[in-house]
Enzyme design. Structure first.
Site, PDB file in Angstrom:
ATOM      1  N   TYR A  91       0.804  -1.225   0.000  1.00 47.20           N
ATOM      2  CA  TYR A  91       0.000   0.000   0.000  1.00 47.20           C
ATOM      3  C   TYR A  91       0.834   1.271   0.000  1.00 47.20           C
ATOM      4  O   TYR A  91       0.373   2.318  -0.450  1.00 47.20           O
ATOM      5  CB  TYR A  91      -0.909   0.038   1.233  1.00 47.20           C
ATOM      6  CG  TYR A  91      -1.981  -1.026   1.248  1.00 47.20           C
ATOM      7  CD1 TYR A  91      -1.694  -2.319   1.683  1.00 47.20           C
ATOM      8  CD2 TYR A  91      -3.277  -0.743   0.826  1.00 47.20           C
ATOM      9  CE1 TYR A  91      -2.670  -3.298   1.707  1.00 47.20           C
ATOM     10  CE2 TYR A  91      -4.257  -1.719   0.851  1.00 47.20           C
ATOM     11  CZ  TYR A  91      -3.954  -2.985   1.291  1.00 47.20           C
ATOM     12  OH  TYR A  91      -4.923  -3.953   1.307  1.00 47.20           O
ATOM     13  N   ASN A 161      -6.908   3.811  -3.360  1.00 45.18           N
ATOM     14  CA  ASN A 161      -7.544   2.743  -2.607  1.00 45.18           C
ATOM     15  C   ASN A 161      -8.684   3.310  -1.758  1.00 45.18           C
ATOM     16  O   ASN A 161      -8.436   4.185  -0.914  1.00 45.18           O
ATOM     17  CB  ASN A 161      -6.544   2.075  -1.664  1.00 45.18           C
ATOM     18  CG  ASN A 161      -7.193   1.013  -0.796  1.00 45.18           C
ATOM     19  OD1 ASN A 161      -7.790   0.077  -1.322  1.00 45.18           O
ATOM     20  ND2 ASN A 161      -7.099   1.156   0.520  1.00 45.18           N
ATOM     21  N   GLU A 162      -9.907   2.876  -2.015  1.00 49.94           N
ATOM     22  CA  GLU A 162     -11.047   3.266  -1.183  1.00 49.94           C
ATOM     23  C   GLU A 162     -11.107   4.771  -0.941  1.00 49.94           C
ATOM     24  O   GLU A 162     -11.449   5.204   0.154  1.00 49.94           O
ATOM     25  CB  GLU A 162     -11.026   2.522   0.161  1.00 49.94           C
ATOM     26  CG  GLU A 162     -11.139   1.024   0.008  1.00 49.94           C
ATOM     27  CD  GLU A 162     -11.511   0.308   1.311  1.00 49.94           C
ATOM     28  OE1 GLU A 162     -11.675   0.976   2.348  1.00 49.94           O
ATOM     29  OE2 GLU A 162     -11.670  -0.923   1.259  1.00 49.94           O
ATOM     30  N   ARG A 208     -21.249   0.772  -5.769  1.00 51.97           N
ATOM     31  CA  ARG A 208     -20.228  -0.150  -6.271  1.00 51.97           C
ATOM     32  C   ARG A 208     -20.278  -0.302  -7.789  1.00 51.97           C
ATOM     33  O   ARG A 208     -19.235  -0.337  -8.455  1.00 51.97           O
ATOM     34  CB  ARG A 208     -20.317  -1.520  -5.575  1.00 51.97           C
ATOM     35  CG  ARG A 208     -21.557  -2.325  -5.846  1.00 51.97           C
ATOM     36  CD  ARG A 208     -21.377  -3.801  -5.459  1.00 51.97           C
ATOM     37  NE  ARG A 208     -21.402  -4.059  -4.033  1.00 51.97           N
ATOM     38  CZ  ARG A 208     -22.501  -4.444  -3.348  1.00 51.97           C
ATOM     39  NH1 ARG A 208     -23.657  -4.616  -3.952  1.00 51.97           N
ATOM     40  NH2 ARG A 208     -22.435  -4.668  -2.065  1.00 51.97           N
ATOM     41  N   GLU A 264      -8.855  -6.986  -1.780  1.00 52.68           N
ATOM     42  CA  GLU A 264      -8.810  -7.411  -0.374  1.00 52.68           C
ATOM     43  C   GLU A 264      -9.976  -8.362  -0.185  1.00 52.68           C
ATOM     44  O   GLU A 264     -11.088  -8.059  -0.607  1.00 52.68           O
ATOM     45  CB  GLU A 264      -9.016  -6.232   0.605  1.00 52.68           C
ATOM     46  CG  GLU A 264      -7.920  -5.198   0.630  1.00 52.68           C
ATOM     47  CD  GLU A 264      -8.228  -4.002   1.564  1.00 52.68           C
ATOM     48  OE1 GLU A 264      -9.247  -4.019   2.290  1.00 52.68           O
ATOM     49  OE2 GLU A 264      -7.437  -3.045   1.549  1.00 52.68           O
ATOM     50  N   TYR A 299      -6.509 -10.288   2.755  1.00 58.51           N
ATOM     51  CA  TYR A 299      -6.145  -9.272   3.719  1.00 58.51           C
ATOM     52  C   TYR A 299      -5.917  -9.960   5.063  1.00 58.51           C
ATOM     53  O   TYR A 299      -6.862 -10.565   5.576  1.00 58.51           O
ATOM     54  CB  TYR A 299      -7.275  -8.242   3.820  1.00 58.51           C
ATOM     55  CG  TYR A 299      -6.910  -7.069   4.662  1.00 58.51           C
ATOM     56  CD1 TYR A 299      -6.155  -6.028   4.139  1.00 58.51           C
ATOM     57  CD2 TYR A 299      -7.276  -7.018   6.005  1.00 58.51           C
ATOM     58  CE1 TYR A 299      -5.791  -4.962   4.923  1.00 58.51           C
ATOM     59  CE2 TYR A 299      -6.905  -5.944   6.785  1.00 58.51           C
ATOM     60  CZ  TYR A 299      -6.167  -4.926   6.242  1.00 58.51           C
ATOM     61  OH  TYR A 299      -5.789  -3.885   7.022  1.00 58.51           O
TER      62      TYR A 299
END
Ligand SMILES: *[C@@H]1O[C@H](CO)[C@@H](O)[C@H](O)[C@H]1NC(C)=O
Ligand SMILES: *[C@@H]1O[C@H](CO)[C@@H](O)[C@H](O)[C@H]1NC(C)=O
Ligand SMILES: *[C@@H]1O[C@H](CO)[C@@H](O)[C@H](O)[C@H]1NC(C)=O
Ligand SMILES: *[C@@H]1O[C@H](CO)[C@@H](O)[C@H](O)[C@H]1NC(C)=O
Ligand SMILES: *[C@@H]1O[C@H](CO)[C@@H](O)[C@H](O)[C@H]1NC(C)=O
Ligand SMILES: *[C@@H]1O[C@H](CO)[C@@H](O)[C@H](O)[C@H]1NC(C)=O
Ligand SMILES: *[C@@H]1O[C@H](CO)[C@@H](O)[C@H](O)[C@H]1NC(C)=O
Ligand SMILES: *[C@@H]1O[C@H](CO)[C@@H](O)[C@H](O)[C@H]1NC(C)=O
Length: 485
Positions: A91, A161-162, A208, A264, A299
């Site tokens: 990450y 990421n997110e 989503r 993940e 994850y």
């Protein structure tokens, strides 16, 4: 007891077994290509399924780069190999370090890297995404690309990421997609291998599908992602293809034109005894999913405060394998990849852009232009990598100043070079982040955007972040930075 006996790197090395039941004859170090909605080994032509683990010992807001230190990667790579994986996702790295040894060790172990290009201090902010999309930020992203593009075993980069992590942060997608575009153009301009660029999405029911469409829509091919990662914690315990919602996900994403994978997975809410059974592995690598999905990453490798670990790090050269590790290893080794090409598709078209919808989908289908000061990087490279201490989220007003900054040795162009201007802005941002509550919260927003993992809560549903730990931790970090400066 949960724990197996202590395993050192040396022991793990001798315990090494065949990496994977699949692809035993494949040249696993060759670059991965994208064709249609699947990955392929560019030399053997064999379809590639990610069998991976998310890897950031210390948690992903901890600015330790595991690939910049052979004492860390050297401890863990034999354990990866013994587990039978072919990919790790990291990450946060420090782009100023030398990664050649760790990358070579990964390559020798037949393991690819998916790399997030952000750091906690240098990423798109949820609080003020427009401001955080600036030339100093792009310099850091491009310098990370420079640091990794030469390695054949880089499978892809994640631009974010997110960053969209709720129903009301969808406006950030505009800026993340601009970063995707800029990264793809930079990779072309610098004549690097065409390394896939993607986004790793939180699994949020209200957006989503919209997010998947948005990142893969529009006539500008450079602005569309090459791969889509979904962080999905919907299969808990001894679930099933139907009950987990996996069947529905396959439906939702069928017809998608680029590879999708689970960036993940590994819900820890329902355990069998005290560990995760990882029965979803049976579904993920089956023909029920392979026409749409290309594997995934569990994850996560090391056990952190949120309790998702496969191993407990017990020292600089030792880890304890947890029951989760054994369960996962046994699942991986019992499942081969689907026959032939897994039913992938080359005929799907890219998506139609979703319309702006107040409170539902607030991303703009017209992307902002790249900050002009960043264009010099396309001709001269990104210049000096500035590492993880950089803080760029509040640099939006500095882009004009960048134009006046004196150029460094690596940039012959008169327009811009980042090292001097960015390091000064970095120190001003760091100090402001510790003194004002606004910027300290924007720090925390970026920490989670580059890295959801440290805030992953064991009790939260679908892996959404716990709100308490990260801001506190980042405030502490900001104080440490101020002391250092
Ligand atoms: C495997 O692929 C790499 C990268 O393309 C190449 O350098 C190497 O020669 C290949 N090895 C074999 C045994 O084919
Ligand atoms: C993989 O991609 C490279 C670069 O785009 C291309 O030259 C090569 O032919 C591709 N290989 C396969 C097997 O598609
Ligand atoms: C970050 O992680 C490393 C490696 O696990 C650890 O040694 C270090 O103490 C951690 N740093 C912080 C600030 O937590
Ligand atoms: C999103 O909504 C939450 C709760 O409704 C609120 O606390 C937060 O400030 C909102 N965030 C933004 C960026 O509007
Ligand atoms: C993982 O770490 C958490 C937090 O320190 C701890 O509560 C938990 O017992 C650990 N899990 C295992 C299996 O060691
Ligand atoms: C893909 O979709 C776009 C618009 O959504 C359309 O213009 C284009 O012709 C389509 N391409 C193919 C090959 O169907
Ligand atoms: C989208 O961006 C364009 C160009 O910057 C702007 O004119 C337009 O108002 C934006 N649309 C929305 C809904 O914000
Ligand atoms: C989203 O990120 C923010 C940080 O900007 C964090 O405080 C919040 O808890 C996250 N929300 C979810 C639902 O993960």
């Amino acid at each position: 007891m949960l724990f197996k006996s202590l395993v050192t790197s040396a022991l793990a090395l001798t315990a090494f077994q065949a990496a994977s039941v699949s692809g035993a004859t494949a040249n696993v170090t060759a670059p991965i290509n994208v064709t249609g909605n699947a990955f392929f080994n560019s030399e053997t032509g064999e379809r590639f399924y990610i069998r991976g683990v998310d890897y950031q010992p210390g948690g992903s807001s901890n600015l330790t780069d595991p690939l910049g230190d052979t004492s860390i990667c050297g401890r863990d790579i034999p354990v990866f190999k013994n587990l039978g994986i072919n990919t790790v996702r990291v990450y946060t790295v420090d782009n100023s370090l030398d990664h050649s040894e760790c990358m070579k060790m990964l390559q020798d172990a037949g393991i690819y890297l998916i790399l997030d290009v952000n750091t906690p201090g240098s990423s798109i902010s949820r609080i003020n995404p427009s401001c955080s999309y600036n030339a100093a930020y792009l310099q850091n992203v491009f310098a990370t690309i420079d640091a990794f593009a030469e390695y054949d075993n880089v499978l892809g980069f994640f631009a974010g990421n997110e960053v969209i992590n709720t129903s009301n942060t969808t406006n950030t997608a505009t800026y993340v997609k601009a970063v995707v575009r800029d990264m793809k153009k930079y990779i072309k301009a610098r004549k690097y291998r065409s390394i896939p660029v993607g986004y790793s999405a939180a699994d949020i029911a209200s957006n989503r599908q919209l997010a998947a469409q948005y990142f893969n829509c529009g006539d500008d091919a450079d602005a569309r992602i090459d791969m889509f990662g979904v962080n999905d914690y919907s299969w808990c315990g001894q679930s099933s293809f139907q009950t987990s919602g996996y069947a529905e996900k396959v439906q939702i994403y069928s017809g998608y034109s680029v590879p999708i994978f689970l960036s993940e997975f590994g819900c820890n809410e329902i355990k069998s005894g005290t560990s995760r059974p990882f029965t979803e592995i049976q579904a993920i690598y089956s023909s029920r999913m392979s026409s749409v999905f290309s594997g995934g990453l569990v994850y996560e490798y090391s056990n952190e405060t949120n309790n998702y670990g496969l191993v407990e790090i017990t020292g600089s050269d030792s880890v304890k394998l947890l029951q989760d590790y054994d369960n996962l290893k046994s699942q991986y080794s019992s499942v081969s990849n689907p026959a032939n090409d897994g039913g992938y598709s080359t005929t799907n078209n890219y998506s139609t852009c979703p319309d702006f919808q107040k409170n539902v989908w607030e991303a703009n289908n017209t992307l902002p232009e790249m900050p002009s000061a960043a264009s010099a990087y396309f001709t001269s490279g990104a210049g000096t990598p500035l590492g993880t201490i950089l803080s760029t989220q509040n640099d939006c007003h500095n882009d004009a100043e960048d134009l006046d900054a004196s150029s460094s040795e690596s940039a012959s162009s008169s327009t811009s070079e980042s090292s001097s201007s960015s390091s000064s802005s970095s120190s001003s941002s760091s100090s402001s982040s510790s003194s004002s509550s606004t910027s300290s919260s924007s720090q925390s927003s970026s920490a989670s955007s580059s890295s959801s993992s440290s805030s992953r809560s064991s009790s939260s549903s679908k892996g959404y972040a716990n709100t308490i730990q990260v801001p506190f931790f980042i405030q502490m970090l900001a104080q440490v930075w101020t002391l250092l400066l």
